[in-house]
Design a protein around this motif. Structure first.
Motif, PDB file in Angstrom:
ATOM      1  N   ASN A 102      45.203  38.123  38.216  1.00 60.83           N
ATOM      2  CA  ASN A 102      46.372  38.897  38.628  1.00 60.83           C
ATOM      3  C   ASN A 102      47.657  38.309  38.066  1.00 60.83           C
ATOM      4  N   ALA A 103      47.737  36.983  38.019  1.00 60.35           N
ATOM      5  CA  ALA A 103      48.942  36.328  37.498  1.00 60.35           C
ATOM      6  C   ALA A 103      49.155  36.644  36.025  1.00 60.35           C
ATOM      7  N   VAL A 104      48.037  36.808  35.301  1.00 59.29           N
ATOM      8  CA  VAL A 104      48.130  37.117  33.869  1.00 59.29           C
ATOM      9  C   VAL A 104      48.466  38.592  33.641  1.00 59.29           C
ATOM     10  N   MET A 105      47.893  39.466  34.460  1.00 58.16           N
ATOM     11  CA  MET A 105      48.016  40.900  34.216  1.00 58.16           C
ATOM     12  C   MET A 105      49.218  41.546  34.891  1.00 58.16           C
ATOM     13  N   PHE A 106      49.686  40.958  36.007  1.00 59.80           N
ATOM     14  CA  PHE A 106      50.765  41.585  36.761  1.00 59.80           C
ATOM     15  C   PHE A 106      51.920  40.605  36.973  1.00 59.80           C
ATOM     16  N   GLU A 107      53.085  41.162  37.191  1.00 62.95           N
ATOM     17  CA  GLU A 107      54.235  40.317  37.509  1.00 62.95           C
ATOM     18  C   GLU A 107      54.107  39.733  38.899  1.00 62.95           C
ATOM     19  N   HIS A 108      53.472  40.477  39.777  1.00 58.18           N
ATOM     20  CA  HIS A 108      53.208  39.960  41.120  1.00 58.18           C
ATOM     21  C   HIS A 108      51.776  40.350  41.476  1.00 58.18           C
ATOM     22  N   THR A 109      51.119  39.514  42.254  1.00 61.75           N
ATOM     23  CA  THR A 109      49.721  39.752  42.601  1.00 61.75           C
ATOM     24  C   THR A 109      49.582  40.996  43.452  1.00 61.75           C
ATOM     25  N   ALA A 110      48.512  41.747  43.193  1.00 56.99           N
ATOM     26  CA  ALA A 110      48.267  42.980  43.949  1.00 56.99           C
ATOM     27  C   ALA A 110      47.757  42.685  45.351  1.00 56.99           C
ATOM     28  N   TRP A 160      39.299  46.282  36.758  1.00 61.53           N
ATOM     29  CA  TRP A 160      38.253  46.069  37.768  1.00 61.53           C
ATOM     30  C   TRP A 160      36.931  45.635  37.134  1.00 61.53           C
ATOM     31  N   SER A 161      36.706  46.032  35.890  1.00 62.11           N
ATOM     32  CA  SER A 161      35.521  45.533  35.193  1.00 62.11           C
ATOM     33  C   SER A 161      35.620  44.024  34.992  1.00 62.11           C
ATOM     34  N   MET A 162      36.821  43.559  34.614  1.00 60.32           N
ATOM     35  CA  MET A 162      37.043  42.120  34.443  1.00 60.32           C
ATOM     36  C   MET A 162      36.836  41.388  35.767  1.00 60.32           C
ATOM     37  N   ILE A 163      37.362  41.956  36.853  1.00 63.47           N
ATOM     38  CA  ILE A 163      37.237  41.331  38.169  1.00 63.47           C
ATOM     39  C   ILE A 163      35.764  41.283  38.608  1.00 63.47           C
TER      40      ILE A 163
END
Length: 258
Positions: free
Chosen positions: A104-112, A53-56
């Motif tokens: 989200n694409a980089v950090m998760f397999e599917h977007t939150a 969330w800091s990155m976001i």
């Protein structure tokens, strides 16, 4: 000064980056949102959640500020200030949505978050924040601290827009491209607004617009003189302000000219 809209945008970003209050608010937002863990991010470990969330927060704030500032500079001469801010915020929300999708694409397999919802929410949120920012700077007047005279509470609203070190007795306003240079006895600072709106925030200070690009406080005028057929007002700080023909009669009525 005749900076391009891009140069003015970069200057605004530098000012935001140097503002400790901006970083303080973002830090609080990162910690609170990280602790709450909305949009299924609560399943992440706390350090990763706060980091995400800091990155976001930081990246989207920087991107939204850059886009909204640039668009506002382009639109303000053409539209009412609030409408310009609203459109700028809505436009800024679109690249913000795509940035969140990319993270989200980089950090998760599917977007939150559903991409369609992002494309709706981000412009709406950015629009609201942008419109609020057009009102908040002059929503309250500075409060006097201990030992200051009560008269400080009556300072013109335009001073609230300035850094604390530049807040002083108002001397003049001058147009500087899309900015207004607010001049006080403690220095000067650029504010992104129209001269007419800035003059509307000089309440409590007797003054007069003497040129399409200049307003002066009557008490700040030291003397008047003619130069090359033009009337010039010399302010107490040595600054020289021209008086255009359109405002000669009004300046004489105020006693600024002989």
């Amino acid at each position: 000064m005749n900076d391009t809209p891009w140069q003015l945008t970069v200057r605004e970003l530098h000012a935001e980056a140097r503002n400790p209050r901006v970083w303080a608010v973002m830090a609080i937002a990162c910690l609170l949102i990280g602790a709450i863990g909305p949009f299924d991010t609560f399943t992440l470990p706390l350090p990763m959640r706060v980091g995400y969330w800091s990155m976001i927060v930081v990246s989207t704030y920087a991107l939204a500020t850059a886009v909204a500032t640039y668009v506002t500079i382009r639109l303000e001469p053409l539209l009412p200030t609030t409408l310009a801010y609203a459109l700028a915020g809505a436009i800024a929300g679109l690249p913000v949505a795509f940035l969140v999708m990319a993270i989200n694409a980089v950090m998760f397999e599917h977007t939150a978050i559903d991409p369609v919802l992002l494309l709706v929410y981000c412009p709406l949120v950015a629009l609201c924040i942008s419109v609020l920012s057009s009102f908040l700077p002059h929503a309250t007047a500075p409060r006097p601290t201990t030992g200051q005279p009560q008269a400080v509470a009556q300072d013109p609203p335009i001073l609230v827009r300035l850094p604390l070190q530049q807040r002083g007795r108002l001397l003049a306003l001058s147009v500087s491209d899309h900015y207004v240079d607010v001049i006080t006895d403690r220095g000067h600072a650029l504010v992104l607004m129209r001269l007419s709106d800035a003059i509307g925030e000089t309440r409590g200070v007797e003054g007069l617009q003497v040129h399409r690009s200049h307003w002066v406080a009557v008490a700040a005028v030291k003397r008047a003189r003619r130069s090359s057929g033009r009337q010039i007002l010399e302010l107490e700080d040595g600054r020289e302000i021209p008086v255009s023909r359109t405002y000669l009669q009004a300046a004489r009525a105020k006693g600024l000219l002989g």
